[in-house]
Design an enzyme around this catalytic site. Structure first.
Site, PDB file in Angstrom:
ATOM      1  CG  HIS A 126      32.745  17.290  22.192  1.00  0.00           C
ATOM      2  ND1 HIS A 126      33.417  17.868  21.130  1.00  0.00           N
ATOM      3  CD2 HIS A 126      33.527  16.261  22.606  1.00  0.00           C
ATOM      4  CE1 HIS A 126      34.555  17.242  20.920  1.00  0.00           C
ATOM      5  NE2 HIS A 126      34.648  16.249  21.795  1.00  0.00           N
ATOM      6  CD  GLU A 142      37.924  11.068  24.343  1.00  0.00           C
ATOM      7  OE1 GLU A 142      37.635  10.015  24.958  1.00  0.00           O
ATOM      8  OE2 GLU A 142      37.581  11.303  23.172  1.00  0.00           O
TER       9      GLU A 142
END
Length: 298
Positions: A8, A92
Site C-alpha cells: 500500500h 497486516e
C-alpha cells in the site's frame, strides 16, 4: 499468470513510526500520489490489463488497489475492469497490544513502554504468530489464486490472468515465502532484470517493501526444467513437494520491490505531503498548487 504483490501507499502511521497492523491507518497525501503513480505506471506505461484485483480490507490497501482500477477504467469499458475484492485474509499482522506504539517497542520488553500492558495483564493481547499468518497466506493462495489456473485450463482462448494483490509489508513477505515454498527450487528462475540480485541472498528473504513497491512474477505451465541460478541449490532451504498444486508449473521472478513509478516523486513541503489524505479534496494536484501559491504569497 502474471502476478503482482503490491504494498500500500504511505500512511499517517508510517510517517509517525508506529505499528499500525490491523489498525485502519489512513493514507497521507504523499501516499495517495504514490498510488496514482503506481496506477498510471502499471496500466498505461506498462499497458497491463488486470483481470483480478485483490486487496486487504484495510483502507490503505484497498485505496491503493482502487487507484489501479480507476486507471483501468480510463482505458477499458466498465465490463472489462474487475472490481476490487476486499479480503480480511490479506490484512497486516495483528500486533495485539503493540498496535499503534512505536516500532522500537516491538523488540523491547513490554515494561519499557507504559502504553503496553504487561503480558500478565487481563487486557494484554498477544501479537499474531507467523504460523497464523502462514495459514492465512495458504488459504488465500488455495481459495483465490489456484482456481484461476483451473479456469484458464477450461477456457484456453481467454486473456491470460493478470493479478494484483495489494497488502502490507510483513504479510506480503509471508505470502511470498508461502508461494515460493510451493515450487521446487529447480522450477524457480530470475528474469534478466534481476539476475545479479542479492549476491546469492536467499530468495525467500526479500528486502522490505517500499510503499507501493511491488514484486512481479510469472507462473507458467512447465514444459522443461528451468535453468537453475547459482543461488538455488546453495541458499534456498525449501521442501520439494512433487504433489503440490504448483508442481506442474514454473515461476520466473521479474521484479523485486520495483519502484520505477516513484522516480522524481518528491514530498510536498510544509507538512502537506505527510498529512492524512482528505477524500473531500477533489484534485490532489490542485490542492497542492493552491497551497504552494498561498505559501509563496505570505
Amino acid at each position: 499468470m502474471h502476478l503482482f504483490f503490491i504494498r500500500h501507499g504511505e500512511t499517517e502511521h508510517n510517517v509517525a513510526g508506529l505499528l499500525a497492523g490491523v489498525s485502519d491507518s489512513r493514507l497521507t497525501n504523499h501516499g495517495v500520489l504514490q498510488t496514482q503513480r503506481l496506477g498510471r505506471y502499471l496500466t498505461t506505461h506498462r499497458n497491463l490489463r488486470f483481470t483480478q484485483i485483490y486487496a486487504s480490507d484495510l483502507q490503505r490497501a484497498f485505496m491503493t488497489a482502487e487507484a489501479l482500477q480507476r486507471n483501468l477504467l480510463t482505458r477499458l469499458s466498465g465490463e472489462e475492469v474487475p472490481g476490487v475484492v476486499k479480503l480480511e485474509l490479506l490484512r497486516e499482522q495483528d500486533f495485539g497490544s503493540l498496535e499503534l506504539v512505536p516500532w522500537t517497542s516491538r523488540s523491547a520488553q513490554h515494561t519499557l513502554n507504559p502504553r503496553v500492558p504487561n503480558s500478565e495483564d487481563t487486557s494484554f493481547r498477544p501479537q499474531e504468530t507467523t504460523e497464523a499468518m502462514v495459514k492465512r497466506a495458504d488459504l488465500f493462495l488455495n481459495d483465490f489464486i489456484l482456481p484461476l489456473f483451473a479456469s484458464a485450463e477450461d477456457a484456453r482462448d481467454t486473456v491470460q490472468e493478470c493479478v494484483a494483490v495489494v497488502s502490507h509489508g510483513l504479510f506480503l513477505s509471508v505470502l511470498w515465502q508461502t508461494l515460493l515454498g510451493k515450487f521446487s527450487t529447480r522450477n524457480v528462475a530470475l528474469g534478466p532484470n534481476i539476475e545479479g540480485w542479492g549476491n546469492n541472498r536467499p530468495l525467500e528473504y526479500l528486502p522490505p517493501w517500499t510503499n507501493t513497491g511491488f514484486l512481479e512474477v510469472t507462473i507458467q505451465k512447465r514444459t522443461a526444467e528451468v535453468v537453475t541460478q547459482p543461488w538455488n541449490d546453495r541458499s534456498l532451504i525449501l521442501t520439494e513437494i512433487e504433489q503440490s498444486a504448483f508442481s506442474g508449473y514454473s515461476m520466473t521472478v521479474h521484479g523485486i520491490n520495483s519502484k520505477d513509478h516513484l522516480l522524481d516523486l518528491k514530498r510536498t513541503r510544509g507538512g502537506l505531503g505527510s498529512a492524512p489524505y482528505d477524500a473531500k479534496q477533489q484534485s490532489l494536484d490542485g490542492f497542492f498548487k493552491r497551497s504552494e501559491s498561498n505559501s509563496s504569497s505570505t
